[in-house]
Design a protein around this motif. Structure first.
Motif, short mmCIF file in Angstrom:
data_model
loop_
_atom_site.label_atom_id
_atom_site.label_comp_id
_atom_site.label_asym_id
_atom_site.label_seq_id
_atom_site.Cartn_x
_atom_site.Cartn_y
_atom_site.Cartn_z
N VAL A 79 8.81 5.29 -8.27
CA VAL A 79 7.51 5.91 -7.97
C VAL A 79 6.50 5.52 -9.05
CG1 VAL A 79 6.28 8.12 -7.79
CG2 VAL A 79 8.52 7.86 -6.71
N ASN A 107 0.89 9.71 -6.85
CA ASN A 107 1.07 8.77 -5.74
C ASN A 107 2.31 9.08 -4.91
OD1 ASN A 107 2.81 7.98 -7.83
ND2 ASN A 107 2.91 5.86 -7.11
N PHE A 140 5.60 1.67 -8.79
CA PHE A 140 5.01 1.12 -7.56
C PHE A 140 3.49 1.32 -7.56
CE2 PHE A 140 3.98 0.98 -3.00
CZ PHE A 140 4.59 -0.21 -2.66
N ASN A 141 2.80 0.26 -7.31
CA ASN A 141 1.34 0.28 -7.37
C ASN A 141 0.74 0.67 -6.01
OD1 ASN A 141 -1.20 -0.04 -8.39
ND2 ASN A 141 -1.28 -2.24 -7.95
N GLY A 142 1.16 1.81 -5.48
CA GLY A 142 0.65 2.29 -4.19
C GLY A 142 1.26 3.66 -3.94
N LEU A 143 1.17 4.13 -2.72
CA LEU A 143 1.76 5.43 -2.41
C LEU A 143 3.24 5.29 -2.12
CD1 LEU A 143 -1.31 5.91 -0.54
CD2 LEU A 143 -0.33 8.03 -1.41
N LYS A 155 0.84 -1.20 0.00
CA LYS A 155 0.00 0.00 0.00
C LYS A 155 0.88 1.24 0.00
CE LYS A 155 -4.38 1.32 0.75
NZ LYS A 155 -5.04 0.95 1.99
#
Lengths: 364, 364
Positions: free
Chosen positions: B184, B216, B187-190, B160
């Motif tokens: 950044v 993100n 990455f599949n999130g914050l 996440k």
């Protein structure tokens, strides 16, 4: 630019409990350059201790700003502990009492737990209950018709944590200490006495000395009101050694800055100045109350630095609030529950109170 | 006294997740009266801007301490926004960057979520993950043998939230900006770039400008290190308008005091002084590094105000740390993972660095 990324939607990442979360609503802040009379957030009308200037100079001269502050705000802990004959580690100094409340909730309020409180009281408690995001429940016990706590109903209530402001906000009423202690004894969970306004109440009404023999009792305090230091962020919470040790585990390492620590210490130690200004506020409270009562207002006896006022029948509190706002006088109006029949007025200086009174008189 | 109450045991009331929770361990704090050379918490060896004194006087003279501070630290928001050509509402000013990190975690890290980070990095991230008490998992991705991030492994990781310090702590290494931006994007999130030390890195290495087109991405900063204001509690976090608005919902109404706001503003605006002192630290960093290398230390290039040093073979870092402590010089030793082969030394003044160097020379 990655297209998936461009379309990143934070809403799909935030915790679902936040969708419906409504933060606490603080009082309005007018621009600092206006001539507004600000009687809406219970700030002290008098300045803080004049000894602060020299204390601040000392911090700058000793080059303390570049260094991390003491983790525990040790000197302040010791000053407070001495006053109440407590162990300094029974006191956790925090970034305003807001941080104290947050840490308390975080330590004890878990999934499905119930937080009990009178209604109305400080409206931050239900916000905090939501903010924990653990599915905790908030049980509000309405006050009696005379605005006093329904002590019988509170005693019968069950929950992990019972919170009340003592004296209560926004009513300004202090319940008898013996009644509150009986409630602490009977409640099968933790009890928070939030004493933000206790310095304006009768002497010896604080529950702090009773944390010694009531292990489920916690008391929070702030420097914002009676010490005229709302511009700092310093508060504290007092409880048993063991309970405070658990709460302390969750605080940030350096939660209170060095200037905040030193200014709070200096103000706390300057007891003569403190009492002088406190007494002035209490005198003005009495004078303003009589004046407003002469205009038909109903006002319970206040043990705080504000008055909770019901205008005479036929006068809309909201209308009065808006009309004063037009005249550059800010007071507080809460549009919910029984509060909607009242306005809350912070005690200002003599001049501010007179201007307020005259403006209300003209309005009526 | 109610007997049930006398036997109140706080442990049966606290959240069970707290039993095993270990708070973050800050650096040691020697008494303020000692002649200790304190090179263990990355404080700035130089004082903050000399313009602070007058700014503080202004706050006291205008009687601002008795009033609540601005909720948003508005002036500081505007100063920072102007520098990076951002909307002021993309910046959330916080009680140290610790508060920024806590609010970020609280907003996004829910039950079962995964927080990814390189290892080693700022050891507060795993503490925060635990502290959320929602059963979140922490995934540590070891750095490569050369102490650089394992970017391939980080890119392949799923979670996440991805957190890293940029430059990293305690290694002092700054990864190339392009590599971090690629991370950044993938990455599949914050992604949080925690830039506590970025002012000591090469110019234009911050990711702040890239928050504009990477929704993100979040970047945190602090005034504690490069602005020599560890004694205050001021930091901030930058992100998209929408993400910051969600995080802001959780902050206390008045999280940063008026003195903190004004001192941070004044220091931020005094750019010449800031650059002069920053450059001195960078010069000293280079000199101390060469000196220590001449004694056989292995030290990666530092983009921070500290050096991560591996003594020559046969010299125990822990022994060196303890020996320096006996001589009243505090440095930092972390006893876990790859860190146990290193010591971390904060850059001090020329005199402090020379004393340190001579003491190490004698020790060897």
């Amino acid at each position: 630019m990655d297209s998936e990324n461009k379309n990143f939607n934070p809403e799909s990442y935030i915790r679902k409990e936040l969708y419906s979360f409504l933060p606490y609503t603080p009082g309005e802040q007018p621009g600092l350059t206006t001539s507004t009379i600000k009687l809406n957030t219970n700030e002290n009308p008098y300045p803080p201790s004049p000894k602060i200037g020299k204390a601040v100079e000392g911090v700058l001269e000793k080059g303390l700003l570049r260094k991390y502050p003491n983790y525990h705000s040790r000197k302040l802990q010791e000053l407070i502990a001495k006053d109440f004959d407590l162990d300094p580690n029974q006191i956790l100094v925090t970034n305003g009492s807001d941080e104290a409340l947050r840490l308390l909730f975080q330590t004890f309020v878990g999934p499905g737990d119930v937080v009990v409180a009178p209604d109305p009281t400080y409206s931050y408690y239900p916000v905090l209950t939501e903010q924990m995001m653990v599915g905790a429940k908030y049980l509000a016990i309405p006050v009696l018709e005379n605005l006093h706590f329904d002590l019988e109903a509170l005693k019968k209530s069950k929950g992990k944590l019972l919170c009340f402001a003592h004296p209560n906000a926004p009513t300004g009423i202090a319940e008898p200490k013996e009644e509150l202690l009986a409630l602490v004894k009977s409640f099968n969970g933790l009890v928070l006495s939030d004493e933000a306004y206790i310095d304006f109440a009768a002497p010896d009404t604080s529950l702090i000395p009773h944390t010694k023999d009531h292990p489920n009792l916690l008391v929070s305090r702030t420097f914002s009101k009676s010490y005229a230091l709302a511009g700092l962020r310093v508060g504290y919470i007092v409880g048993s050694l063991e309970t405070i040790a658990w709460i302390r585990k969750l605080k940030d390492s350096y939660n209170v800055g060095i200037l905040d620590q030193v200014i709070a210490e200096t103000s706390y130690a300057d007891k003569d100045y403190f009492l002088e200004k406190r007494n002035l506020v209490i005198q003005e409270r009495s004078r303003l109350k009589s004046n407003l009562e002469s205009l038909g207002f109903t006002i319970p006896d206040s043990s705080t630095n504000f008055l909770f006022c019901k205008p005479k029948p036929g006068v809309s509190p909201e209308h009065l609030y808006l009309s004063l706002k037009e005249k550059n006088i800010l007071i507080r109006y809460f549009s919910y529950g029984i509060c909607k029949d009242y306005i809350r007025i912070t005690i200002g200086t003599k001049e501010e109170n007179d201007t307020l009174f005259q403006t209300i008189q003209t309005f009526l």
